[in-house]
Design an enzyme around this catalytic site. Structure first.
Site, mmCIF file in Angstrom:
data_model
loop_
_atom_site.group_PDB
_atom_site.id
_atom_site.type_symbol
_atom_site.label_atom_id
_atom_site.label_comp_id
_atom_site.label_asym_id
_atom_site.label_seq_id
_atom_site.Cartn_x
_atom_site.Cartn_y
_atom_site.Cartn_z
ATOM 1 N N SER A 102 -11.038 30.141 7.331
ATOM 2 C CA SER A 102 -10.647 29.870 5.947
ATOM 3 C C SER A 102 -10.431 28.366 5.848
ATOM 4 O O SER A 102 -10.227 27.692 6.868
ATOM 5 C CB SER A 102 -9.348 30.610 5.617
ATOM 6 O OG SER A 102 -8.712 30.064 4.481
ATOM 7 N N THR A 103 -10.487 27.845 4.647
ATOM 8 C CA THR A 103 -10.078 26.448 4.472
ATOM 9 C C THR A 103 -8.686 26.242 5.054
ATOM 10 O O THR A 103 -8.379 25.178 5.610
ATOM 11 C CB THR A 103 -10.081 26.072 2.977
ATOM 12 O OG1 THR A 103 -11.426 26.087 2.499
ATOM 13 C CG2 THR A 103 -9.476 24.691 2.733
ATOM 14 N N ASN A 104 -7.853 27.275 4.989
ATOM 15 C CA ASN A 104 -6.446 27.123 5.346
ATOM 16 C C ASN A 104 -6.190 26.996 6.838
ATOM 17 O O ASN A 104 -5.068 26.681 7.246
ATOM 18 C CB ASN A 104 -5.643 28.294 4.772
ATOM 19 C CG ASN A 104 -5.795 28.394 3.275
ATOM 20 O OD1 ASN A 104 -6.259 27.460 2.618
ATOM 21 N ND2 ASN A 104 -5.416 29.534 2.712
ATOM 22 N N THR A 106 22.399 -15.645 12.720
ATOM 23 C CA THR A 106 22.796 -14.342 12.197
ATOM 24 C C THR A 106 23.257 -14.541 10.765
ATOM 25 O O THR A 106 23.973 -15.505 10.467
ATOM 26 C CB THR A 106 23.934 -13.724 13.037
ATOM 27 O OG1 THR A 106 25.060 -14.606 13.024
ATOM 28 C CG2 THR A 106 23.490 -13.477 14.475
ATOM 29 N N SER A 121 -1.903 -23.698 -3.792
ATOM 30 C CA SER A 121 -1.487 -23.799 -5.182
ATOM 31 C C SER A 121 -2.597 -24.395 -6.041
ATOM 32 O O SER A 121 -3.357 -25.256 -5.589
ATOM 33 C CB SER A 121 -0.227 -24.676 -5.295
ATOM 34 O OG SER A 121 0.112 -24.900 -6.647
ATOM 35 N N SER A 122 -2.636 -23.927 -7.283
ATOM 36 C CA SER A 122 -3.582 -24.488 -8.240
ATOM 37 C C SER A 122 -3.003 -25.696 -8.960
ATOM 38 O O SER A 122 -3.716 -26.364 -9.718
ATOM 39 C CB SER A 122 -3.969 -23.414 -9.270
ATOM 40 O OG SER A 122 -2.814 -22.993 -9.987
ATOM 41 N N LYS A 173 -0.169 -28.108 -0.869
ATOM 42 C CA LYS A 173 0.669 -26.962 -0.504
ATOM 43 C C LYS A 173 -0.155 -25.920 0.238
ATOM 44 O O LYS A 173 -1.253 -25.554 -0.185
ATOM 45 C CB LYS A 173 1.276 -26.343 -1.767
ATOM 46 C CG LYS A 173 2.406 -25.365 -1.511
ATOM 47 C CD LYS A 173 3.099 -25.019 -2.825
ATOM 48 C CE LYS A 173 4.356 -24.196 -2.609
ATOM 49 N NZ LYS A 173 4.062 -22.849 -2.134
#
Length: 466
Positions: free
Chosen positions: A141-143, A188, A319-320, A325
């Protein structure tokens, strides 16, 4: 209509492309489920899992006298071709679908049946000679066939994921060796703590990821228990006596995995526990991996106004509008993959919980979420290793300078002048801008020789006797 052949099912006739190895039920799934755009053909290991299952089922049916020898051999040959990567384009069903996986199971049944028909000298669709249901799906079965195929696919995919993980562990460990003498401040809560080496930091990255190798493998081992022979709901209707045990044995021989039949097939058929725990292991890996990427981004922040302890390989302009950057794009993309993995784990949880009575019909989205996660993680681990980790360099002088000017080194004085006196020194250093070193000498708390020994960063990297 010469480019199509007619096939029929419960709902009537449907046109199927004349050269397609799939049939009417696959065509209905193509028409019905235009959902994710990710097709079964995107996951070759899953297709191979289906071929493993169908070959093992055919062998079992032959050994139990339900299939004649010629038909069995031709089914096995067709499955072997699929295992070699052939016909994978004939699996065009969307991974997310209704029907508890029936469309995927029938896709495999139809492709194998039509390939067998070719071998028999028949036309595609002449199912009276080899039927997708009566021969390829015999005693199944598919199952039971579908979840077993998922598990065989996931076992293959896990091996690949573990290999990728092992590779990046090696890369981090190599960096740990390379940076063994780079003294830096540990932190920390984003505040100065005590000195350490960058080698220790990168070795810790390797160690935390290495832990997940055994977790993934141990959880994947749950996939070797299968429910073949359960058929529809676990009672074994339409399967002969002895089928379940023999099919599991044959599947083990064919795949090389230690496949066993589930002890209770009624329990095993709706059960999705193995998927849940494996997905949770991937989530654990994603959480750790994302934390490491957060650290790499912090440690490389700058170049002038950040920590700037390490340099990541520059991959593209950042960056545009801001000239010069360069951004940490590789850790950023891996962070995003990890978010996706964590989200998909929640999908797995919801899908597993949604099972009802003797079946879980949500296995399509569940299996897709897990397989997508493995696919994403494999690519992310390779990308992080090749385009980031192996090219990381340390700014040794920046790191050492931070140690020399840090108030955090006062912690090393606790065993010698006491916590309360150390606190006073730390507070005064913070308020006046004087160094811890000079304040201790000014107040005659320790000799210069002893202070030099205590505050030598090398002596603060590991336990030692007072």
């Amino acid at each position: 209509m010469e480019n199509f052949r007619k096939e029929s099912d419960l709902l009537g006739e449907l046109n199927v492309p004349i050269n397609a190895y799939y049939g009417v039920q696959t065509q209905r799934a193509i028409d019905n489920f235009k959902i994710s755009g990710q097709l079964l053909s995107s996951y070759p290991e899953f297709i191979k899992g289906l071929a493993f299952v169908k070959k093992a089922a055919a062998k079992t049916n032959y050994e139990l006298g339900l299939l004649d020898e010629d038909l069995y051999f031709k089914i096995a040959e067709a499955c072997d071709e699929i295992l070699l990567g052939k016909l994978h384009e004939q699996f065009p069903v969307d991974m997310i679908q209704g029907g508890a996986g029936t469309s995927i199971n029938m896709n495999a049944n139809e492709v194998i049946a039509n390939r067998v028909l070719e071998k028999l000298g028949k036309n595609k669709g002449e199912y009276e000679f080899c039927s997708p249901n009566d021969h390829i799906n015999l005693s199944q079965s598919t199952n039971d066939a579908y979840p077993t195929a998922i598990k065989m696919g996931l076992l293959q995919m896990n091996a690949t994921l573990v290999q990728k993980l092992e590779s990046i562990v090696v890369a981090f460990r190599e960096k740990g060796k390379q940076f063994h003498d780079v003294i830096k401040m540990g932190r920390t809560q984003l505040q100065d703590a005590v000195p350490m080496t960058m080698g220790q930091e990168f070795e810790a990255f390797a160690a935390t990821l290495e832990e997940d190798i055994s977790k993934l493998n141990n959880n994947a081992n749950l996939f070797v228990e299968v429910n073949m022979g359960a058929t529809a709901i676990g009672t074994g209707i339409n399967a002969p006596v002895g089928y379940a045990t023999l099919c599991a044995k044959n599947l083990a021989e064919i795949t090389g995995y230690p496949v066993v039949s589930a002890p209770d097939l009624v329990e095993a058929t709706p059960d999705t526990g193995s998927y849940v725990i494996y997905s949770s292991a991937m989530k654990r890996l994603a959480v750790k991996l994302s934390k490491i990427c957060n650290d790499l981004r912090l440690l490389s922040s700058g170049p002038r106004a950040g920590l700037s302890e390490i340099n990541l390989p520059p991959m593209q302009p950042g960056s545009s509008i801001m000239p010069g950057k360069v951004n940490p794009v590789i850790p950023e993309v891996v962070n995003q993959v990890c978010f996706k993995v964590i989200g998909n784990d929640l999908t797995v949880t919801f899908a597993a919980e949604a099972g009802q009575l003797q079946l879980n019909v949500m296995e399509p989205v569940l299996s897709h979420a897990i397989m997508e996660n493995i696919h994403f993680l494999c690519n992310a681990l390779d990308t992080l290793r090749d385009k980031c980790v192996v090219g990381i360099t340390a700014n040794k002088e920046v790191c050492l300078n931070m140690v020399k000017h840090s108030i955090g080194i006062v912690t090393a004085l606790n065993p010698y002048i006491g916590y309360k006196q150390s606190t006073k020194i730390a507070k005064e250093a913070l308020e006046t801008g004087k160094s811890v070193y000079n304040l201790v000498l000014e107040q005659s708390l320790l000799s210069q020789e002893k202070l030099d020994e205590i505050l030598d960063p090398v002596n603060m990297l590991k336990p030692h006797n007072k």
